[in-house]
Design a protein around this motif. Structure first.
Motif, PDB file in Angstrom:
ATOM      1  N   PHE A  42       0.838  -1.201   0.000  1.00 58.65           N
ATOM      2  CA  PHE A  42       0.000   0.000   0.000  1.00 58.65           C
ATOM      3  C   PHE A  42       0.872   1.250   0.000  1.00 58.65           C
ATOM      4  O   PHE A  42       1.772   1.396   0.813  1.00 58.65           O
ATOM      5  N   ILE A  43       0.577   2.155  -0.940  1.00 58.72           N
ATOM      6  CA  ILE A  43       1.334   3.397  -1.056  1.00 58.72           C
ATOM      7  C   ILE A  43       0.492   4.594  -0.624  1.00 58.72           C
ATOM      8  O   ILE A  43       0.917   5.411   0.175  1.00 58.72           O
ATOM      9  N   MET A  44      -0.730   4.686  -1.152  1.00 62.24           N
ATOM     10  CA  MET A  44      -1.503   5.894  -0.897  1.00 62.24           C
ATOM     11  C   MET A  44      -2.996   5.634  -1.022  1.00 62.24           C
ATOM     12  O   MET A  44      -3.445   4.881  -1.870  1.00 62.24           O
ATOM     13  N   ASP A  45      -3.731   6.290  -0.167  1.00 67.14           N
ATOM     14  CA  ASP A  45      -5.186   6.309  -0.210  1.00 67.14           C
ATOM     15  C   ASP A  45      -5.589   7.567  -0.978  1.00 67.14           C
ATOM     16  O   ASP A  45      -4.868   8.558  -0.946  1.00 67.14           O
ATOM     17  N   ASN A  46      -6.716   7.552  -1.640  1.00 63.55           N
ATOM     18  CA  ASN A  46      -7.223   8.739  -2.348  1.00 63.55           C
ATOM     19  C   ASN A  46      -6.186   9.314  -3.311  1.00 63.55           C
ATOM     20  O   ASN A  46      -5.826  10.476  -3.236  1.00 63.55           O
ATOM     21  N   CYS A  47      -5.714   8.514  -4.217  1.00 64.19           N
ATOM     22  CA  CYS A  47      -4.706   8.938  -5.183  1.00 64.19           C
ATOM     23  C   CYS A  47      -5.379   9.749  -6.287  1.00 64.19           C
ATOM     24  O   CYS A  47      -5.930   9.194  -7.235  1.00 64.19           O
ATOM     25  N   GLU A  48      -5.335  11.060  -6.166  1.00 62.53           N
ATOM     26  CA  GLU A  48      -6.031  11.957  -7.092  1.00 62.53           C
ATOM     27  C   GLU A  48      -5.407  11.968  -8.480  1.00 62.53           C
ATOM     28  O   GLU A  48      -6.066  12.330  -9.446  1.00 62.53           O
ATOM     29  N   GLU A  49      -4.144  11.585  -8.594  1.00 60.35           N
ATOM     30  CA  GLU A  49      -3.469  11.586  -9.879  1.00 60.35           C
ATOM     31  C   GLU A  49      -3.947  10.447 -10.781  1.00 60.35           C
ATOM     32  O   GLU A  49      -3.722  10.469 -11.975  1.00 60.35           O
ATOM     33  N   LEU A  50      -4.583   9.438 -10.203  1.00 58.42           N
ATOM     34  CA  LEU A  50      -5.003   8.274 -10.981  1.00 58.42           C
ATOM     35  C   LEU A  50      -6.342   8.446 -11.678  1.00 58.42           C
ATOM     36  O   LEU A  50      -6.606   7.788 -12.669  1.00 58.42           O
ATOM     37  N   CYS A  51      -7.196   9.289 -11.159  1.00 57.35           N
ATOM     38  CA  CYS A  51      -8.554   9.353 -11.679  1.00 57.35           C
ATOM     39  C   CYS A  51      -9.020  10.807 -11.720  1.00 57.35           C
ATOM     40  O   CYS A  51      -8.860  11.533 -10.741  1.00 57.35           O
ATOM     41  N   PRO A  52      -9.587  11.257 -12.835  1.00 56.94           N
ATOM     42  CA  PRO A  52     -10.073  12.638 -12.893  1.00 56.94           C
ATOM     43  C   PRO A  52     -11.246  12.862 -11.944  1.00 56.94           C
ATOM     44  O   PRO A  52     -11.927  11.911 -11.535  1.00 56.94           O
ATOM     45  N   GLY A  53     -11.496  14.100 -11.614  1.00 51.74           N
ATOM     46  CA  GLY A  53     -12.543  14.438 -10.648  1.00 51.74           C
ATOM     47  C   GLY A  53     -13.933  13.995 -11.049  1.00 51.74           C
ATOM     48  O   GLY A  53     -14.746  13.641 -10.201  1.00 51.74           O
ATOM     49  N   TRP A  54     -14.216  13.982 -12.350  1.00 57.51           N
ATOM     50  CA  TRP A  54     -15.563  13.608 -12.780  1.00 57.51           C
ATOM     51  C   TRP A  54     -15.815  12.115 -12.590  1.00 57.51           C
ATOM     52  O   TRP A  54     -16.959  11.669 -12.643  1.00 57.51           O
ATOM     53  N   LEU A  55     -14.788  11.327 -12.332  1.00 59.83           N
ATOM     54  CA  LEU A  55     -14.953   9.908 -12.036  1.00 59.83           C
ATOM     55  C   LEU A  55     -14.816   9.628 -10.542  1.00 59.83           C
ATOM     56  O   LEU A  55     -14.454   8.530 -10.141  1.00 59.83           O
ATOM     57  N   SER A  79       5.018  11.357 -12.975  1.00 60.15           N
ATOM     58  CA  SER A  79       5.263  10.024 -13.503  1.00 60.15           C
ATOM     59  C   SER A  79       4.483   9.769 -14.791  1.00 60.15           C
ATOM     60  O   SER A  79       3.268   9.932 -14.847  1.00 60.15           O
ATOM     61  N   LYS A  80       5.197   9.359 -15.829  1.00 60.69           N
ATOM     62  CA  LYS A  80       4.563   9.023 -17.109  1.00 60.69           C
ATOM     63  C   LYS A  80       3.734   7.752 -16.975  1.00 60.69           C
ATOM     64  O   LYS A  80       2.700   7.607 -17.614  1.00 60.69           O
ATOM     65  N   ILE A  81       4.192   6.847 -16.136  1.00 66.99           N
ATOM     66  CA  ILE A  81       3.460   5.589 -15.918  1.00 66.99           C
ATOM     67  C   ILE A  81       2.104   5.886 -15.310  1.00 66.99           C
ATOM     68  O   ILE A  81       1.085   5.314 -15.707  1.00 66.99           O
ATOM     69  N   LEU A  82       2.071   6.805 -14.362  1.00 59.34           N
ATOM     70  CA  LEU A  82       0.812   7.161 -13.712  1.00 59.34           C
ATOM     71  C   LEU A  82      -0.152   7.820 -14.695  1.00 59.34           C
ATOM     72  O   LEU A  82      -1.361   7.553 -14.659  1.00 59.34           O
ATOM     73  N   LYS A  83       0.377   8.651 -15.584  1.00 59.98           N
ATOM     74  CA  LYS A  83      -0.479   9.273 -16.600  1.00 59.98           C
ATOM     75  C   LYS A  83      -1.046   8.230 -17.553  1.00 59.98           C
ATOM     76  O   LYS A  83      -2.194   8.310 -17.974  1.00 59.98           O
ATOM     77  N   LEU A  84      -0.249   7.236 -17.882  1.00 61.17           N
ATOM     78  CA  LEU A  84      -0.708   6.150 -18.734  1.00 61.17           C
ATOM     79  C   LEU A  84      -1.778   5.310 -18.034  1.00 61.17           C
ATOM     80  O   LEU A  84      -2.790   4.933 -18.642  1.00 61.17           O
ATOM     81  N   ILE A  85      -1.577   5.053 -16.741  1.00 60.23           N
ATOM     82  CA  ILE A  85      -2.566   4.309 -15.973  1.00 60.23           C
ATOM     83  C   ILE A  85      -3.868   5.094 -15.914  1.00 60.23           C
ATOM     84  O   ILE A  85      -4.954   4.533 -16.078  1.00 60.23           O
ATOM     85  N   GLN A  86      -3.784   6.416 -15.713  1.00 55.92           N
ATOM     86  CA  GLN A  86      -4.994   7.244 -15.671  1.00 55.92           C
ATOM     87  C   GLN A  86      -5.728   7.198 -17.007  1.00 55.92           C
ATOM     88  O   GLN A  86      -6.952   7.050 -17.044  1.00 55.92           O
ATOM     89  N   LYS A  87      -4.997   7.298 -18.089  1.00 55.16           N
ATOM     90  CA  LYS A  87      -5.609   7.258 -19.421  1.00 55.16           C
ATOM     91  C   LYS A  87      -6.347   5.939 -19.638  1.00 55.16           C
ATOM     92  O   LYS A  87      -7.483   5.908 -20.113  1.00 55.16           O
TER      93      LYS A  87
END
Length: 161
Positions: A42-55, A79-87
């Motif tokens: 476990f790294i983080m709760d409520n990871c805002e970088e992973l999901c846009p606000g409308w989701l 992190s580019k990986i995180l942006k790819l995961i979000q996409k």
């Protein structure tokens, strides 16, 4: 209820996601409900970088093999990986919405609960605006109490309308 959708995706490395929706929606932006794990730690709760606000109504877990275990908040934002995961997460959510839209009764319930968030997504997410617009429903004189998509409305139009 919205189904739980486990899926695995491989890019430069590997990350697994298990996402499901929850049946609660409010106009007030809630904290993001995506939890971040790296190699099952476990790294983080409520990871805002992973999901846009409308989701924000989506609840889930992302487990990545690519991110380092000692990642800082600043590195996480760049992190580019995180942006790819979000996409890919947004893409998978849109696919899930399409599946729900195939069943009219399920989609009526879904749309009643989350239409405000989809409309917010159209304003906030310019990349997915056209895809999200397909999920909007409108009242028309012919539909009565039911709502119809713009595509259905255009198909029913008379020639010179």
């Amino acid at each position: 209820p919205i189904p739980c959708v486990p899926w695995q995706s491989q890019t430069s490395g590997q990350y697994q996601r298990r996402v499901h929706g929850r049946w609660r929606c409010s106009i007030i932006k809630e904290k993001n409900n995506i939890k971040l794990y790296v190699r099952r730690v476990f790294i983080m709760d409520n990871c805002e970088e992973l999901c846009p606000g409308w989701l924000s109504f989506i609840k889930g877990v992302v487990d990545s093999e690519d991110l380092p275990l000692n990642i800082s908040r600043e590195n996480l934002q760049q992190s580019k990986i995180l942006k790819l995961i979000q996409k890919n997460l947004v893409k998978k959510c849109v696919e899930l919405f399409k599946e729900i839209a195939e069943n009219d009764e399920d989609y009526k319930t879904f749309y009643a609960a989350f239409s405000k968030m989809i409309k917010l997504g159209i304003h906030e997410d310019s990349k997915n605006r056209k895809k999200l617009a397909e999920f909007l429903r409108y009242h028309s004189t012919k539909s009565g109490d039911d709502q119809v998509s713009l595509k259905t409305y255009v198909e029913r139009m008379k020639e010179n309308q």
